[in-house]
Design a protein around this motif. Sequence first.
Motif, short mmCIF file in Angstrom:
data_model
loop_
_atom_site.label_atom_id
_atom_site.label_comp_id
_atom_site.label_asym_id
_atom_site.label_seq_id
_atom_site.Cartn_x
_atom_site.Cartn_y
_atom_site.Cartn_z
N SER A 262 0.86 -1.17 0.00
CA SER A 262 0.00 0.00 0.00
C SER A 262 0.90 1.23 0.00
O SER A 262 1.90 1.27 0.72
CB SER A 262 -0.89 0.01 1.24
N MET A 263 0.54 2.20 -0.83
CA MET A 263 1.39 3.38 -0.96
C MET A 263 0.54 4.64 -1.04
O MET A 263 -0.66 4.58 -1.33
CB MET A 263 2.28 3.26 -2.19
N GLY A 264 1.21 5.75 -0.82
CA GLY A 264 0.47 7.00 -0.87
C GLY A 264 1.34 8.18 -1.22
O GLY A 264 2.57 8.08 -1.24
N TRP A 265 0.67 9.26 -1.53
CA TRP A 265 1.32 10.56 -1.74
C TRP A 265 0.88 11.52 -0.64
O TRP A 265 -0.31 11.56 -0.28
CB TRP A 265 0.94 11.14 -3.11
N PHE A 266 1.84 12.30 -0.18
CA PHE A 266 1.61 13.30 0.84
C PHE A 266 2.29 14.59 0.40
O PHE A 266 3.13 14.57 -0.52
CB PHE A 266 2.18 12.84 2.19
N ARG A 267 1.94 15.69 1.03
CA ARG A 267 2.60 16.94 0.68
C ARG A 267 2.74 17.82 1.90
O ARG A 267 1.99 17.69 2.88
CB ARG A 267 1.83 17.68 -0.42
N GLN A 268 3.72 18.71 1.83
CA GLN A 268 3.94 19.66 2.92
C GLN A 268 4.24 21.02 2.34
O GLN A 268 5.24 21.21 1.64
CB GLN A 268 5.11 19.19 3.81
N ALA A 269 3.34 21.95 2.61
CA ALA A 269 3.52 23.33 2.19
C ALA A 269 4.31 24.08 3.26
O ALA A 269 4.33 23.68 4.42
CB ALA A 269 2.16 23.99 1.98
N THR B 1 5.50 4.36 1.64
CA THR B 1 4.84 3.07 1.84
C THR B 1 3.97 3.19 3.08
O THR B 1 4.25 4.01 3.97
CB THR B 1 5.86 1.95 2.03
N LEU B 2 2.92 2.40 3.12
CA LEU B 2 1.94 2.51 4.19
C LEU B 2 1.85 1.21 4.98
O LEU B 2 1.93 0.12 4.41
CB LEU B 2 0.57 2.84 3.62
N ASN B 3 1.68 1.36 6.28
CA ASN B 3 1.38 0.22 7.12
C ASN B 3 -0.06 -0.24 6.88
O ASN B 3 -0.82 0.42 6.17
CB ASN B 3 1.58 0.60 8.58
N SER B 4 -0.44 -1.36 7.54
CA SER B 4 -1.79 -1.88 7.35
C SER B 4 -2.86 -0.91 7.83
O SER B 4 -3.99 -0.94 7.35
CB SER B 4 -1.93 -3.22 8.08
N ASP B 5 -2.50 -0.03 8.75
CA ASP B 5 -3.47 0.97 9.21
C ASP B 5 -3.36 2.27 8.41
O ASP B 5 -3.93 3.29 8.80
CB ASP B 5 -3.29 1.26 10.70
N THR C 16 -0.91 4.23 8.01
CA THR C 16 0.05 5.23 8.46
C THR C 16 1.33 5.08 7.65
O THR C 16 1.71 3.97 7.28
CB THR C 16 0.37 5.08 9.96
N PRO C 17 2.00 6.17 7.34
CA PRO C 17 3.23 6.09 6.55
C PRO C 17 4.33 5.32 7.27
O PRO C 17 4.50 5.46 8.49
CB PRO C 17 3.62 7.55 6.35
N GLU C 18 5.09 4.54 6.50
CA GLU C 18 6.19 3.78 7.09
C GLU C 18 7.53 4.29 6.56
O GLU C 18 8.37 4.73 7.32
CB GLU C 18 6.04 2.29 6.77
N HIS C 19 7.72 4.24 5.25
CA HIS C 19 8.96 4.72 4.65
C HIS C 19 8.65 5.90 3.74
O HIS C 19 7.64 5.89 3.04
CB HIS C 19 9.63 3.62 3.84
N TRP C 20 9.56 6.88 3.74
CA TRP C 20 9.38 8.09 2.95
C TRP C 20 10.46 8.23 1.89
O TRP C 20 11.60 7.81 2.09
CB TRP C 20 9.47 9.33 3.84
N GLY C 21 10.08 8.88 0.78
CA GLY C 21 11.06 9.34 -0.16
C GLY C 21 11.61 10.69 0.27
O GLY C 21 11.24 11.22 1.32
N GLN C 22 12.46 11.27 -0.56
CA GLN C 22 13.11 12.55 -0.20
C GLN C 22 12.27 13.75 -0.58
O GLN C 22 12.55 14.86 -0.12
CB GLN C 22 14.49 12.64 -0.88
N GLY C 23 11.25 13.55 -1.40
CA GLY C 23 10.36 14.63 -1.78
C GLY C 23 10.75 15.32 -3.07
O GLY C 23 11.91 15.29 -3.48
N THR C 24 9.76 15.91 -3.71
CA THR C 24 9.98 16.69 -4.93
C THR C 24 9.13 17.95 -4.85
O THR C 24 7.96 17.89 -4.46
CB THR C 24 9.68 15.87 -6.20
N GLN C 25 9.72 19.08 -5.22
CA GLN C 25 9.05 20.38 -5.06
C GLN C 25 8.10 20.63 -6.24
O GLN C 25 8.49 20.49 -7.40
CB GLN C 25 10.07 21.50 -5.00
N VAL C 26 6.89 21.01 -5.91
CA VAL C 26 5.91 21.46 -6.91
C VAL C 26 5.54 22.90 -6.58
O VAL C 26 5.14 23.19 -5.45
CB VAL C 26 4.66 20.58 -6.90
#
Length: 121
Positions: A33-40, A101-105, A107-117
């Motif tokens: 399970s995977m996801g996208w997140f962002r931080q402004a 990557t996401l845990n079964s619940d 919640t994020p487990e492993h993160w990438g380094q991020g890319t600026q948009v």
Amino acid sequence: QVQLVESGGGLVQAGGSLRLTCAASGRTFTTLSMGWFRQAPGKDREFVATQRWSRGTTYYLTYADSVKGRFTISRDSTKNTLWLQMNSLRPEDTAVYYCATLNSDLTPEHWGQGTQVTVSS
């Protein structure tokens, strides 16, 4: 060890499109399970979209209300790649985008380094 590398960010005008890519290695990708997140700037990191693996052949997709109808999360398991297609971009979409990557619940487990948009008005 899971490694995630994002790419595809950049500067775009409002109304434009970008496609972010997350290249994954170190785990069996198909059942992740995977996801996208962002931080402004000045804000907490927030959920954008998730693709949850369900036993069998189904991925369940969820999106933040702010991106529904504009963003699409997808993957190619043969290439260990996750994408985020972003259309009709708005200045408020400006952020650093991370895949995780996401845990079964979910919640994020492993993160990438991020890319600026950056979306200009």
